[in-house]
Design an enzyme around this catalytic site. Structure first.
Site, PDB file in Angstrom:
ATOM      1  CB  CYS A   1     -14.825  -9.149  33.812  1.00  0.00           C
ATOM      2  SG  CYS A   1     -15.094 -10.500  32.636  1.00  0.00           S
TER       3      CYS A   1
ATOM      4  CE  LYS B   1      -8.195  -0.427   0.198  1.00  0.00           C
ATOM      5  NZ  LYS B   1      -8.019   0.073  -1.108  1.00  0.00           N
TER       6      LYS B   1
ATOM      7  CB  CYS C   1     -14.296  -9.355  29.569  1.00  0.00           C
ATOM      8  SG  CYS C   1     -15.765  -9.961  30.668  1.00  0.00           S
TER       9      CYS C   1
ATOM     10  CB  VAL D   1      -5.763  -0.420   7.142  1.00  0.00           C
ATOM     11  CG1 VAL D   1      -6.282   0.429   6.209  1.00  0.00           C
ATOM     12  CG2 VAL D   1      -4.968   0.145   8.137  1.00  0.00           C
ATOM     13  CG  ASN D   2      -5.527  -4.083   2.765  1.00  0.00           C
ATOM     14  OD1 ASN D   2      -5.452  -2.834   2.730  1.00  0.00           O
ATOM     15  ND2 ASN D   2      -4.481  -4.930   2.510  1.00  0.00           N
TER      16      ASN D   2
HETATM   17  C1  LIG Z   1      -1.616   4.802   7.394  1.00  0.00           C
HETATM   18  C2  LIG Z   1      -2.486   4.965   6.539  1.00  0.00           C
HETATM   19  C3  LIG Z   1      -3.774   4.747   7.149  1.00  0.00           C
HETATM   20  C4  LIG Z   1      -4.927   4.513   6.387  1.00  0.00           C
HETATM   21  N1  LIG Z   1      -6.213   4.306   6.838  1.00  0.00           N
HETATM   22  C5  LIG Z   1      -7.493   4.426   6.223  1.00  0.00           C
HETATM   23  C6  LIG Z   1      -8.471   4.345   6.927  1.00  0.00           C
HETATM   24  O1  LIG Z   1      -8.604   4.329   8.161  1.00  0.00           O
HETATM   25  N2  LIG Z   1      -9.716   4.377   6.017  1.00  0.00           N
HETATM   26  C7  LIG Z   1      -9.538   4.579   4.714  1.00  0.00           C
HETATM   27  O2  LIG Z   1     -10.582   4.511   4.038  1.00  0.00           O
HETATM   28  N3  LIG Z   1      -8.167   4.374   4.048  1.00  0.00           N
HETATM   29  C8  LIG Z   1      -7.117   4.335   4.802  1.00  0.00           C
HETATM   30  N4  LIG Z   1      -5.999   4.720   4.168  1.00  0.00           N
HETATM   31  C9  LIG Z   1      -5.867   4.518   2.642  1.00  0.00           C
HETATM   32  C10 LIG Z   1      -5.891   3.002   2.406  1.00  0.00           C
HETATM   33  O3  LIG Z   1      -5.328   2.140   3.070  1.00  0.00           O
HETATM   34  C11 LIG Z   1      -5.433   2.838   0.690  1.00  0.00           C
HETATM   35  O4  LIG Z   1      -4.220   3.253   1.023  1.00  0.00           O
HETATM   36  C12 LIG Z   1      -6.289   3.461  -0.054  1.00  0.00           C
HETATM   37  O5  LIG Z   1      -7.514   3.029  -0.006  1.00  0.00           O
HETATM   38  C13 LIG Z   1      -5.443   3.013  -1.571  1.00  0.00           C
HETATM   39  O6  LIG Z   1      -5.793   1.791  -1.650  1.00  0.00           O
HETATM   40  P1  LIG Z   1      -4.890   0.473  -2.670  1.00  0.00           P
HETATM   41  O7  LIG Z   1      -5.825  -0.135  -3.536  1.00  0.00           O
HETATM   42  O8  LIG Z   1      -4.076   1.525  -3.513  1.00  0.00           O
HETATM   43  O9  LIG Z   1      -3.928  -0.298  -1.902  1.00  0.00           O
HETATM   44  P2  LIG Z   1      -3.255  -0.053  -0.357  1.00  0.00           P
HETATM   45  O10 LIG Z   1      -3.707  -0.398   0.749  1.00  0.00           O
HETATM   46  O11 LIG Z   1      -2.632   1.458  -0.267  1.00  0.00           O
HETATM   47  O12 LIG Z   1      -1.892  -0.536  -0.509  1.00  0.00           O
HETATM   48  C14 LIG Z   1      -0.778  -0.233  -1.774  1.00  0.00           C
HETATM   49  C15 LIG Z   1      -0.084  -1.553  -2.083  1.00  0.00           C
HETATM   50  O13 LIG Z   1       0.620  -2.174  -1.128  1.00  0.00           O
HETATM   51  C16 LIG Z   1       0.389  -3.419  -1.258  1.00  0.00           C
HETATM   52  N5  LIG Z   1      -0.140  -4.075  -0.111  1.00  0.00           N
HETATM   53  C17 LIG Z   1      -1.486  -4.353   0.169  1.00  0.00           C
HETATM   54  N6  LIG Z   1      -1.479  -4.831   1.381  1.00  0.00           N
HETATM   55  C18 LIG Z   1      -0.383  -4.879   1.854  1.00  0.00           C
HETATM   56  C19 LIG Z   1       0.278  -5.482   3.027  1.00  0.00           C
HETATM   57  N7  LIG Z   1      -0.588  -5.925   4.216  1.00  0.00           N
HETATM   58  N8  LIG Z   1       1.426  -5.580   3.253  1.00  0.00           N
HETATM   59  C20 LIG Z   1       2.279  -5.222   2.236  1.00  0.00           C
HETATM   60  N9  LIG Z   1       2.077  -4.661   1.100  1.00  0.00           N
HETATM   61  C21 LIG Z   1       0.587  -4.488   1.066  1.00  0.00           C
HETATM   62  C22 LIG Z   1      -0.208  -3.899  -2.668  1.00  0.00           C
HETATM   63  O14 LIG Z   1       0.675  -3.796  -3.647  1.00  0.00           O
HETATM   64  C23 LIG Z   1      -1.109  -2.633  -2.776  1.00  0.00           C
HETATM   65  O15 LIG Z   1      -1.433  -2.227  -4.115  1.00  0.00           O
HETATM   66  C24 LIG Z   1      -4.942   4.838   4.965  1.00  0.00           C
HETATM   67  C25 LIG Z   1      -3.474   4.687   4.272  1.00  0.00           C
HETATM   68  C26 LIG Z   1      -2.390   4.763   5.077  1.00  0.00           C
HETATM   69  C27 LIG Z   1      -1.046   5.208   4.576  1.00  0.00           C
END
Ligand SMILES: Cc1cc2nc3c(=O)[nH]c(=O)nc-3n(C[C@H](O)[C@H](O)[C@H](O)COP(=O)(O)OP(=O)(O)OC[C@H]3O[C@@H](n4cnc5c(N)ncnc54)[C@H](O)[C@@H]3O)c2cc1C
Ligand SMILES: *[C@@H]1O[C@H](CO)[C@@H](O)[C@H](O)[C@H]1NC(C)=O
Ligand SMILES: *[C@@H]1O[C@H](CO)[C@@H](O)[C@H](O)[C@H]1NC(C)=O
Ligand SMILES: *[C@@H]1O[C@H](CO)[C@@H](O)[C@H](O)[C@H]1NC(C)=O
Ligand SMILES: *[C@@H]1O[C@H](CO)[C@@H](O)[C@H](O)[C@H]1NC(C)=O
Ligand SMILES: *[C@@H]1O[C@H](CO)[C@@H](O)[C@H](O)[C@H]1NC(C)=O
Length: 808
Positions: A73, A500, A76, A484-485
């Site tokens: 649809c 996050k 949708c 993702v965050n």
């Molecule tokens: C490709 C990929 C996919 C992932 N998918 C998943 C998933 O599906 N499920 C899961 O549980 N984990 C997933 N992870 C892991 C998760 O995203 C984090 O990397 C992990 O939990 C560590 O988090 P962190 O607190 O170190 O910050 P991270 O998210 O790893 O970020 C690292 C640093 O990047 C900076 N940062 C944060 N947000 C942004 C932004 N939007 N733009 C630019 N810089 C930024 C900050 O300084 C942060 O400390 C994935 C990682 C990758 C590389």
């Protein structure tokens, strides 16, 4: 034994193709079935099916908002982006109200939609918490098509929810002065945040719900008509937010805009405010020297080269090491990854030299496969390129976690790719997809967290089309990372010290945040872009905690020397052994690297078997290539040509053609060395043993079948553990485990291709080494020949007798 083996072998050829085809079909069909609707599992929307509809809509502790749609649809389809944004916007509200959707166009969901009396699409219904089975929900007739309108409608429904109230939903009504007075007497929290606003405003209730998962803070709204509180705190602006402390003090919350998202950001990041369930974790957290590594203090708003180098080390020495043979798409992916690194990595000169030499070596490889060991030799610079080295080991700084299983490598991967997109932009790259496609394919082919890879692939498939310039590539990655965050905020893998958030937070870049006239949060993408450019620019990357370049080179040199010494020792030993042994039986020269490999493969019994037979030839070729290489700097003790000859083609056909005795010994050592010993004990005790014993005076101890089976089973189980743990496997002891898990994981998770088929078969034939199989073939033919001979013999005798009878 012969019969068992011949069954095993016969299963390999005819059955494999159909099995592989079936698995391939499954892999192709499953995702398409799951993605037929307008939403995917990455959208933070519960996808309703017959199996889960009861648990979500009946007797649930959370209220639910459900969109009933038909994927064909048009309305949708055009509404779906709004609904997805809504899901992200109110993802923090999930314990109180969850968002769900059901595709009524799918045959299997028809009954759900009929049961709930859905007539038009899209329909949105609100289901209270603890709904009865006969509840049809409340229809949102003519619902608003924008996020804020929908959010307000949901708040209205929650306010009129009535009893039983959803237990996770905080009170939404305004607080009275009397309640404020006694508040800290009954609530052991650190902050009471009061949002003063007009009665029509939804900001207060939105922030209350945004913070419902956070502890040590309570948010309430106060109406502007509440004169006593307004005068007591001297409030002049509506909305505005004040913090009340247990000692009766209060202060105004400083934000750059008086709007929902600004309050939410600020309140979530107050000291002592934590996501619920993380409190227990945090009390046990000691950021000290409790772990083996000392804590390295760092500035959270900066990028560190140590993280980037650690990421390269982990990716190239640990993650890739799980792939002993790299070929096809994976090889292309690796080549492109190294090429992009050589081009854009803003590294120190030793690292850049190494990446460049690695890149030119890799681009020069024309075969359709390379062995990881060959790659590893280049990576460790055994070719002795001057001033080139990648430091060994992990030294996380900005990516340190408060516990060893938090952050680290995945954090480094994100950081690395943000840096690369920014570098590509500032270097004036012409192809906007250059870096992103490399990241996508690296993640798809190698990233150890397979769930992450799947989610990322979904995002890339949906969104990469929109990337049209290097700046838009930076922005796409930034927004994908924020998605993702948002999705994993509060997950087990979240480090409580590094929650996050939607990044960058206002204190890092306040001008990145804006609000429209109605108070909706907006990113100022131009500001975000310039913030990214400067935050990840090479000139701002800090070099703290890095090992000195000269030290790195010195360590590498020492390592090479030591390896050379080991090789020479081994050579000498072999030379003295060969005096007492017939020359053909001595094992081939092998370097310490190979020793490593032996060790590894014994621990990973599935590795060797996991390849299809025709790959064995390839692997052997790669191994031979490697052996030649490692043999090069050493004095040759035995006839090198002879040695090469023997290793040339260990395929089954080749084996049978050759002289039996030679083959068995040769193959034996080959099997021992490169396929892990998976020889059945009774096999080795029979014919093989007799023959080899004649030739070999001493024989390396062989693991028996039982052991390798046990390992296999263990690996299989580990592979099924939650992926979170995969992510955070630390270095050292956990490394091997990680590799094993990944290997096991690939049994279940690897995409279409010839791989899975072969691997499944390998599960069936587990424990049968190539030696067994070849022996079986020989025995099989022998017994067949024997039977045939007997048959002919008796037939002749019978015939002769008949002739005799016929001629009386
Ligand atoms: C490709 C990929 C996919 C992932 N998918 C998943 C998933 O599906 N499920 C899961 O549980 N984990 C997933 N992870 C892991 C998760 O995203 C984090 O990397 C992990 O939990 C560590 O988090 P962190 O607190 O170190 O910050 P991270 O998210 O790893 O970020 C690292 C640093 O990047 C900076 N940062 C944060 N947000 C942004 C932004 N939007 N733009 C630019 N810089 C930024 C900050 O300084 C942060 O400390 C994935 C990682 C990758 C590389
Ligand atoms: C709903 O929950 C209540 C109490 O939690 C329970 O008594 C009741 O049986 C449940 N009903 C259904 C249909 O699960
Ligand atoms: C609230 O914060 C205080 C001070 O930071 C802390 O001591 C306390 O443990 C926190 N309470 C909870 C439940 O987290
Ligand atoms: C941690 O250990 C390092 C050296 O190992 C030392 O320099 C540092 O002071 C220690 N830190 C704490 C908090 O104990
Ligand atoms: C961290 O870096 C930022 C930006 O360079 C700087 O303003 C800030 O003072 C630094 N913080 C500390 C604690 O060094
Ligand atoms: C690439 O291969 C050719 C031929 O094999 C060789 O001559 C050349 O030196 C190689 N280049 C590199 C950088 O390895």
């Amino acid at each position: 034994m012969a019969r068992r083996c011949s069954r095993a072998t016969s299963q390999q050829s005819p059955v494999r193709r159909p099995t592989a085809a079936a698995i391939l079909m499954c892999f192709c069909l499953l995702p398409s079935a799951a993605q037929a609707g307008l939403y995917t599992a990455s959208d933070q929307i519960t996808l309703l099916t017959r199996d889960n509809v009861e648990s979500v809509l009946v007797n649930s502790t959370a209220a639910a908002v459900v969109e009933f749609y038909a994927s064909w649809c048009g309305h949708c389809i055009s509404f779906s982006p709004v609904y997805k944004s809504l899901a992200r916007d109110i993802s923090e509200w999930r314990p109180a109200v969850s968002l769900a959707a059901v595709d009524c166009a799918a045959e299997e969901n028809r009954k759900i939609c009929v049961d709930y009396k859905i007539r038009g699409f899209p329909s949105i219904k609100f289901f209270r918490a603890f709904s009865k089975e006969d509840s049809y929900g409340t229809n949102y007739l003519g619902f608003p098509r924008d996020i804020s309108g929908l959010r307000h409608a949901i708040i209205d429904s929650l306010e009129t929810h009535g009893e039983p109230w959803p237990p996770s939903c905080p009170p939404l009504e305004p607080i009275s002065p009397a309640e404020v007075d006694v508040f800290f007497g009954t609530n052991p929290v650190q902050y009471l945040a009061l949002i003063f606003e007009e009665s029509r405003s939804y900001v207060g209730r939105e922030v209350i719900l945004d913070l419902l998962q956070f502890e040590n803070i309570t948010v309430r709204r106060v109406l502007s008509s509440e004169v006593s509180l307004v005068t007591k705190l001297g409030v002049t602006e509506f909305p505005s937010c004040y913090l009340y402390y247990p000692d009766g003090q209060f202060s105004r919350l400083q934000v750059s805009r008086e709007a929902r998202s600004f309050y939410t950001y600020a309140l979530m990041r107050l000291p002592g405010v934590l996501r619920s369930g993380k409190a227990g974790l945090i009390s046990s957290v000691v950021i000290t020297n409790s772990s083996a590594e000392p804590w390295r203090s760092f500035n959270r708003t900066r990028v560190y080269m140590a993280d980037l180098e650690s990421t390269l080390h982990y990716a190239l020495r640990v993650e890739l090491a799980a792939h002993s043979l790299i070929k096809g798409e994976a090889l292309t992916s690796l080549k492109n990854y190294i090429a992009v690194l050589a081009k854009y990595f803003p590294g120190r000169s030793v690292v850049m030299n190494l990446l460049k030499s690695l890149n030119s070596w890799l681009q020069n490889q024309t075969a359709d496969h390379i062995s990881y060991e060959a790659f590893r030799e280049m990576l460790d610079n055994t070719a002795q390129v001057p001033d080139a080295a990648l430091p060994e080991g992990e030294r996380w700084v900005g990516c340190q976690g408060s516990q060893p299983h938090f952050r680290r490598y995945p954090c480094g991967v994100w950081t690395l790719f943000h840096v690369l997109t920014v570098q590509a932009d500032s270097a004036g790259a012409s192809n906007p997809h250059e870096v992103l496609s490399v990241m996508r394919s690296y993640v798809k082919n190698f990233f150890g967290c397979r769930d992450c890879a799947d989610h990322f692939e979904t995002m890339a498939r949906e969104g990469l089309r929109t990337v049209s310039s290097p700046p838009s590539a930076m922005l796409w990655l930034w927004s994908a990372h924020n998605r993702v965050n948002s999705r994993i905020a509060g997950a087990l893998s979240e480090d409580p010290h590094f929650p996050k958030i939607q990044w960058p937070p206002p204190e890092m870049c306040s001008s990145c945040h804006a609000a429209s006239s109605d108070g909706e949060h907006r990113w100022n993408t131009n500001r975000v872009l310039s913030f990214l450019s400067s935050h990840f620019s090479s000139s701002r990357i800090l070099n703290d905690y890095l090992e000195d370049e000269s030290q790195v080179l010195e360590k590498q040199r020492q390592k090479h020397e030591q390896q050379l010494k080991l090789v020479l020792q081994r050579k000498a030993r072999e030379a003295s052994n060969s005096v007492t042994l017939p020359p053909s039986s001595s094992s081939s020269p092998s370097s310490p690297l190979e020793e490593d490999e032996e060790e590894k493969e014994e621990e990973e019994p599935d590795d060797g078997v996991a390849y299809e037979e025709d790959e064995v030839g390839e692997e052997a070729a790669a191994v031979r290539e490697m052996e030649e290489k490692s043999a090069k700097p050493k004095p040759k003790v035995e006839g090198g040509a002879d040695h090469q000859q023997r290793h040339k083609k260990p395929s089954f056909v080749g084996l049978r053609m050759r002289e039996p005795q030679e083959d068995i010994v040769d193959l034996d050592s080959f099997v021992n060395k490169h396929f892990g010993a998976k020889v059945l004990q009774f096999a080795s005790s029979s014919l093989v043993k007799q023959r080899t014993l004649q030739r070999k005076v001493e024989q390396e101890p062989r693991p028996v079948f039982g052991l390798s089976l046990e390992l296999d089973a263990g690996v299989g189980m580990v592979g099924l553990q939650p992926i979170d743990q995969d992510l955070h496997a630390g270095f050292g002891g956990q490394t091997k485990r990680l590799q094993k898990r990944e290997l096991a994981g690939r049994y279940f998770e690897e995409g279409p291709g010839p791989g899975p088929g072969g691997r499944w078969i390998s599960v069936l034939s587990v424990g049968f080494s190539k030696l067994d199989v070849s022996l079986c073939v020989v025995l099989y033919f022998l017994s067949t020949a024997c039977l045939l001979g007997m048959y002919l013999f008796f037939r002749n005798r019978l015939k002769r007798r008949r002739i005799k009878l016929a001629l009386p």
